[in-house]
Design a protein around this motif. Structure first.
Motif, PDB file in Angstrom:
ATOM      1  N   TYR A  89       2.698  -3.102  -4.888  1.00 50.48           N
ATOM      2  CA  TYR A  89       2.878  -2.009  -3.925  1.00 50.48           C
ATOM      3  C   TYR A  89       4.051  -2.281  -2.983  1.00 50.48           C
ATOM      4  CZ  TYR A  89      -1.634  -0.086  -5.371  1.00 50.48           C
ATOM      5  OH  TYR A  89      -2.678   0.449  -6.109  1.00 50.48           O
ATOM      6  N   PRO A  90       5.271  -2.394  -3.504  1.00 46.77           N
ATOM      7  CA  PRO A  90       6.415  -2.681  -2.629  1.00 46.77           C
ATOM      8  C   PRO A  90       6.572  -1.629  -1.530  1.00 46.77           C
ATOM      9  CG  PRO A  90       7.128  -2.113  -4.865  1.00 46.77           C
ATOM     10  CD  PRO A  90       5.653  -2.241  -4.908  1.00 46.77           C
ATOM     11  N   VAL A  91       6.747  -2.111  -0.316  1.00 45.63           N
ATOM     12  CA  VAL A  91       6.835  -1.224   0.850  1.00 45.63           C
ATOM     13  C   VAL A  91       8.002  -0.261   0.717  1.00 45.63           C
ATOM     14  CG1 VAL A  91       7.141  -1.171   3.353  1.00 45.63           C
ATOM     15  CG2 VAL A  91       5.732  -2.956   2.313  1.00 45.63           C
ATOM     16  N   SER A  92       9.056  -0.673   0.028  1.00 43.53           N
ATOM     17  CA  SER A  92      10.241   0.172  -0.115  1.00 43.53           C
ATOM     18  C   SER A  92       9.948   1.478  -0.846  1.00 43.53           C
ATOM     19  CB  SER A  92      11.347  -0.589  -0.852  1.00 43.53           C
ATOM     20  OG  SER A  92      10.908  -0.978  -2.145  1.00 43.53           O
ATOM     21  N   LEU A  93       8.852   1.534  -1.593  1.00 47.71           N
ATOM     22  CA  LEU A  93       8.494   2.766  -2.293  1.00 47.71           C
ATOM     23  C   LEU A  93       7.722   3.740  -1.416  1.00 47.71           C
ATOM     24  CD1 LEU A  93       7.311   1.456  -5.807  1.00 47.71           C
ATOM     25  CD2 LEU A  93       9.598   2.202  -5.091  1.00 47.71           C
ATOM     26  N   PHE A  94       7.377   3.318  -0.196  1.00 48.08           N
ATOM     27  CA  PHE A  94       6.538   4.150   0.674  1.00 48.08           C
ATOM     28  C   PHE A  94       7.168   4.289   2.053  1.00 48.08           C
ATOM     29  CE2 PHE A  94       3.845   2.244  -2.550  1.00 48.08           C
ATOM     30  CZ  PHE A  94       3.140   3.337  -3.028  1.00 48.08           C
ATOM     31  N   ALA A  95       8.410   4.734   2.049  1.00 49.42           N
ATOM     32  CA  ALA A  95       9.160   4.859   3.309  1.00 49.42           C
ATOM     33  C   ALA A  95       8.714   6.093   4.085  1.00 49.42           C
ATOM     34  CB  ALA A  95      10.654   4.924   3.009  1.00 49.42           C
ATOM     35  N   GLY A  96       8.889   6.022   5.405  1.00 50.47           N
ATOM     36  CA  GLY A  96       8.607   7.150   6.276  1.00 50.47           C
ATOM     37  C   GLY A  96       7.126   7.379   6.507  1.00 50.47           C
ATOM     38  N   GLU A  97       6.830   8.357   7.363  1.00 49.59           N
ATOM     39  CA  GLU A  97       5.437   8.626   7.712  1.00 49.59           C
ATOM     40  C   GLU A  97       4.625   9.088   6.507  1.00 49.59           C
ATOM     41  OE1 GLU A  97       4.918  11.211  11.011  1.00 49.59           O
ATOM     42  OE2 GLU A  97       6.172  10.028  12.371  1.00 49.59           O
ATOM     43  N   ALA A  98       5.245   9.948   5.687  1.00 48.10           N
ATOM     44  CA  ALA A  98       4.531  10.471   4.521  1.00 48.10           C
ATOM     45  C   ALA A  98       4.216   9.342   3.535  1.00 48.10           C
ATOM     46  CB  ALA A  98       5.352  11.560   3.835  1.00 48.10           C
ATOM     47  N   GLY A  99       5.179   8.459   3.335  1.00 47.48           N
ATOM     48  CA  GLY A  99       4.965   7.335   2.422  1.00 47.48           C
ATOM     49  C   GLY A  99       3.901   6.387   2.941  1.00 47.48           C
ATOM     50  N   ALA A 100       3.938   6.109   4.253  1.00 44.94           N
ATOM     51  CA  ALA A 100       2.952   5.205   4.846  1.00 44.94           C
ATOM     52  C   ALA A 100       1.551   5.790   4.732  1.00 44.94           C
ATOM     53  CB  ALA A 100       3.307   4.942   6.304  1.00 44.94           C
ATOM     54  N   ALA A 101       1.447   7.109   4.948  1.00 46.95           N
ATOM     55  CA  ALA A 101       0.145   7.764   4.850  1.00 46.95           C
ATOM     56  C   ALA A 101      -0.384   7.709   3.412  1.00 46.95           C
ATOM     57  CB  ALA A 101       0.239   9.205   5.327  1.00 46.95           C
ATOM     58  N   ARG A 102       0.533   7.947   2.443  1.00 41.73           N
ATOM     59  CA  ARG A 102       0.104   7.917   1.041  1.00 41.73           C
ATOM     60  C   ARG A 102      -0.322   6.508   0.629  1.00 41.73           C
ATOM     61  NH1 ARG A 102      -2.240   7.844  -2.621  1.00 41.73           N
ATOM     62  NH2 ARG A 102      -2.028   8.853  -4.676  1.00 41.73           N
ATOM     63  N   LEU A 103       0.397   5.500   1.116  1.00 35.73           N
ATOM     64  CA  LEU A 103       0.031   4.127   0.802  1.00 35.73           C
ATOM     65  C   LEU A 103      -1.327   3.780   1.403  1.00 35.73           C
ATOM     66  CD1 LEU A 103       0.554   1.362  -0.383  1.00 35.73           C
ATOM     67  CD2 LEU A 103       1.949   0.812   1.632  1.00 35.73           C
ATOM     68  N   ASP A 104      -1.583   4.268   2.612  1.00 39.07           N
ATOM     69  CA  ASP A 104      -2.867   3.954   3.226  1.00 39.07           C
ATOM     70  C   ASP A 104      -4.012   4.601   2.458  1.00 39.07           C
ATOM     71  OD1 ASP A 104      -3.828   2.366   5.488  1.00 39.07           O
ATOM     72  OD2 ASP A 104      -4.799   4.232   6.092  1.00 39.07           O
ATOM     73  N   THR A 105      -3.784   5.804   1.937  1.00 43.38           N
ATOM     74  CA  THR A 105      -4.793   6.445   1.093  1.00 43.38           C
ATOM     75  C   THR A 105      -5.053   5.608  -0.151  1.00 43.38           C
ATOM     76  OG1 THR A 105      -4.157   8.657   1.855  1.00 43.38           O
ATOM     77  CG2 THR A 105      -5.348   8.527  -0.231  1.00 43.38           C
ATOM     78  N   GLU A 106      -3.975   5.071  -0.744  1.00 47.46           N
ATOM     79  CA  GLU A 106      -4.130   4.233  -1.926  1.00 47.46           C
ATOM     80  C   GLU A 106      -4.838   2.926  -1.605  1.00 47.46           C
ATOM     81  OE1 GLU A 106      -3.968   2.566  -5.710  1.00 47.46           O
ATOM     82  OE2 GLU A 106      -4.036   4.611  -4.936  1.00 47.46           O
ATOM     83  N   ARG A 107      -4.600   2.381  -0.425  1.00 48.57           N
ATOM     84  CA  ARG A 107      -5.328   1.172  -0.028  1.00 48.57           C
ATOM     85  C   ARG A 107      -6.831   1.425  -0.007  1.00 48.57           C
ATOM     86  NH1 ARG A 107      -1.150   0.615   4.492  1.00 48.57           N
ATOM     87  NH2 ARG A 107       0.344  -0.956   3.749  1.00 48.57           N
ATOM     88  N   GLN A 108      -7.209   2.562   0.560  1.00 47.26           N
ATOM     89  CA  GLN A 108      -8.641   2.898   0.616  1.00 47.26           C
ATOM     90  C   GLN A 108      -9.209   3.071  -0.786  1.00 47.26           C
ATOM     91  OE1 GLN A 108     -10.363   2.757   3.355  1.00 47.26           O
ATOM     92  NE2 GLN A 108      -8.639   2.548   4.769  1.00 47.26           N
ATOM     93  N   ALA A 109      -8.433   3.680  -1.683  1.00 49.49           N
ATOM     94  CA  ALA A 109      -8.885   3.851  -3.059  1.00 49.49           C
ATOM     95  C   ALA A 109      -9.016   2.501  -3.756  1.00 49.49           C
ATOM     96  CB  ALA A 109      -7.907   4.751  -3.826  1.00 49.49           C
ATOM     97  N   HIS A 110      -8.098   1.591  -3.465  1.00 47.53           N
ATOM     98  CA  HIS A 110      -8.165   0.241  -4.029  1.00 47.53           C
ATOM     99  C   HIS A 110      -9.438  -0.461  -3.581  1.00 47.53           C
ATOM    100  CE1 HIS A 110      -6.532  -3.669  -5.411  1.00 47.53           C
ATOM    101  NE2 HIS A 110      -7.171  -4.147  -4.364  1.00 47.53           N
ATOM    102  N   MET A 111      -9.792  -0.335  -2.314  1.00 45.94           N
ATOM    103  CA  MET A 111     -10.993  -0.981  -1.800  1.00 45.94           C
ATOM    104  C   MET A 111     -12.252  -0.353  -2.405  1.00 45.94           C
ATOM    105  SD  MET A 111      -9.703  -3.374  -0.085  1.00 45.94           S
ATOM    106  CE  MET A 111     -11.186  -4.106   0.602  1.00 45.94           C
TER     107      MET A 111
END
Length: 429
Positions: free
Chosen positions: A327-349
């Motif tokens: 999950y390289p941070v560079s693929l999730f830039a900006g607010e929209a990217g950060a929000a999408r990554l956080d959703t994926e973190r929850q799905a991972h858990m």
């Protein structure tokens, strides 16, 4: 056994061990006094090793030596001494990642498959404390810190791909210990195996039904494949309440000789399984009806805390220390990217929780229908009462394994445990 080990290995008895320790100035400084006055006691109550407590005028040490066979069975089941090397590697790595939560290593000898560690006193094996009904207020914080730190920082979320592969390679030779897990946990309880045992005759029908339950066989086979094919992080590999030493103010994780790179949920599930078994065995240790109600309530709160705190800490590390190639941070830039990554973190858990539920079920079943059992149940003298407690655990475990997707939260697991606590198997009616 390597050639060097074959030429130099010998099983140390009391006189040999005394001479060996006397020749190591660092250890004699810890012990103090005259070697002839040291007390040496063999205390190993596990399945595969010798463990000595050595005390001198100044202090004490614990000495663990691997045997070239499974102690529980004997020389007919040979086992490589190299497991002591992997345990040493795991202890030193865990000490770096979770300081203060494992015993300090004072000395190691690969050829003798021997490790000398700090003596943990007045710590006791946690399982024995739980059988006695003792509550440990620090346990949730300590064990979740240990798991979050050791599992996150050895995963692709924290490591580069090259670092992770080097870690996998360092532990890849521990396949003999993995084979024990693959057989005793994921295979033998579901078939006729010479070393299986259970509380007969009360559990005979249940054992037979598990051997004929193909839904269960599919579920355990999926978990076995996950165990063999998912090197997610450096796992302890045997993280039960017999591998944890405690006081009311301190927790130490011991015995990581099964360590290798495997699925994160296996360690978390092992802790939860052993707490569930402590809860469901508790009625067998009552002196009078209901006298352990407060303890049982604490165990359920602890189960809830183990998952919730682990998830919170693991997610916190993912947000603050994600320097790995996953999950390289560079693929999730900006607010929209950060929000999408956080959703994926929850799905991972959520996926990790499903693994945890399944592995917890597998760890429970093997302790009742397989070779090595838990003292939680074995210490119940009334065999029929023991079988009732075990039958409840098996009923819960089967549901958790086959219907894992129906357990979306830890609260659902606790609710099911409460329900099965009041269930009576046919032979008890």
């Amino acid at each position: 056994m390597t050639l060097a080990q074959a030429e130099n290995y010998r099983i140390l008895r009391e006189a040999d061990l005394r001479d060996y320790l006397a020749g190591r100035p660092k250890l004699t400084a810890v012990l103090g006094g005259v070697p002839g006055d040291w007390s040496i006691t063999e205390v190993g109550d596990g399945n595969i090793n010798l463990v000595f407590i050595v005390k001198g005028a100044r202090g004490g040490v614990a000495v663990k030596q691997a045997l070239p066979y499974v102690r529980l069975v004997g020389e007919s089941w040979p086992l490589p001494l190299s497991r002591a090397h992997y345990e040493y590697l795991a202890l030193t790595r865990q000490a770096q990642l979770a300081p203060g939560l494992v015993p300090a290593v004072l000395h190691h000898n690969d050829a003798l498959a021997l490790t000398v560690m700090e003596l943990l006193e007045p710590h006791i094996i946690m399982r024995k404390g739980l059988i006695a009904g003792t509550q440990y207020s620090r346990f949730v914080d300590d064990i979740t810190t240990f798991m979050a730190q050791t599992l996150f920082f050895t995963s692709d979320l924290a490591l580069t791909a090259a670092e992770k592969k080097e870690g996998i390679a360092a532990f890849a030779g521990n396949h003999a210990l993995c084979k024990i897990t693959e057989d005793l946990i994921f295979t033998d309880p579901y078939r006729i195996a010479e070393q299986n045992r259970w509380t007969a005759p009360w559990l005979d029908a249940t054992a037979a039904s598990f051997r004929e339950d193909f839904d269960l066989h599919v579920a355990i086979s999926r978990l076995k494949l996950k165990f063999m094919a998912s090197p997610e992080a450096l796992i302890h590999g045997d993280l039960h309440t017999g591998s944890i030493m405690v006081t009311e103010s301190e927790t130490k994780v011991i015995d990581p000789e099964f360590a290798f790179y495997g699925p994160v949920g296996f360690d978390v599930g092992a802790v939860i399984a052993n707490l569930l078994m402590a809860y469901l065995a508790s009625s067998g240790h009552e002196r009078s009806p209901g006298d352990r109600a407060a303890f049982e309530a604490w165990v359920l709160e602890t189960i809830e805390g183990v998952w919730n705190e682990f998830a919170r800490k693991f997610l916190g590390l993912w947000r603050s220390d994600a320097k790995g190639d996953g999950y390289p941070v560079s693929l999730f830039a900006g607010e929209a990217g950060a929000a999408r990554l956080d959703t994926e973190r929850q799905a991972h858990m959520a996926r990790l929780f499903q693994d945890t539920v399944g592995f917890a079920a597998a760890k429970t079943i093997r302790r009742i229908l397989g070779l090595a059992h838990n003292l939680d149940f074995e210490a119940i003298a009334d065999e029929k009462l023991r079988a009732i407690c075990e039958a409840r655990s098996l009923r819960l475990a089967r549901r958790m394994m086959v219907e894992a997707s129906s357990f979306a939260t830890i609260d659902a697991v606790i609710k099911a445990a409460r329900e099965v606590r009041g269930w009576q198997p046919d032979f008890a009616r």
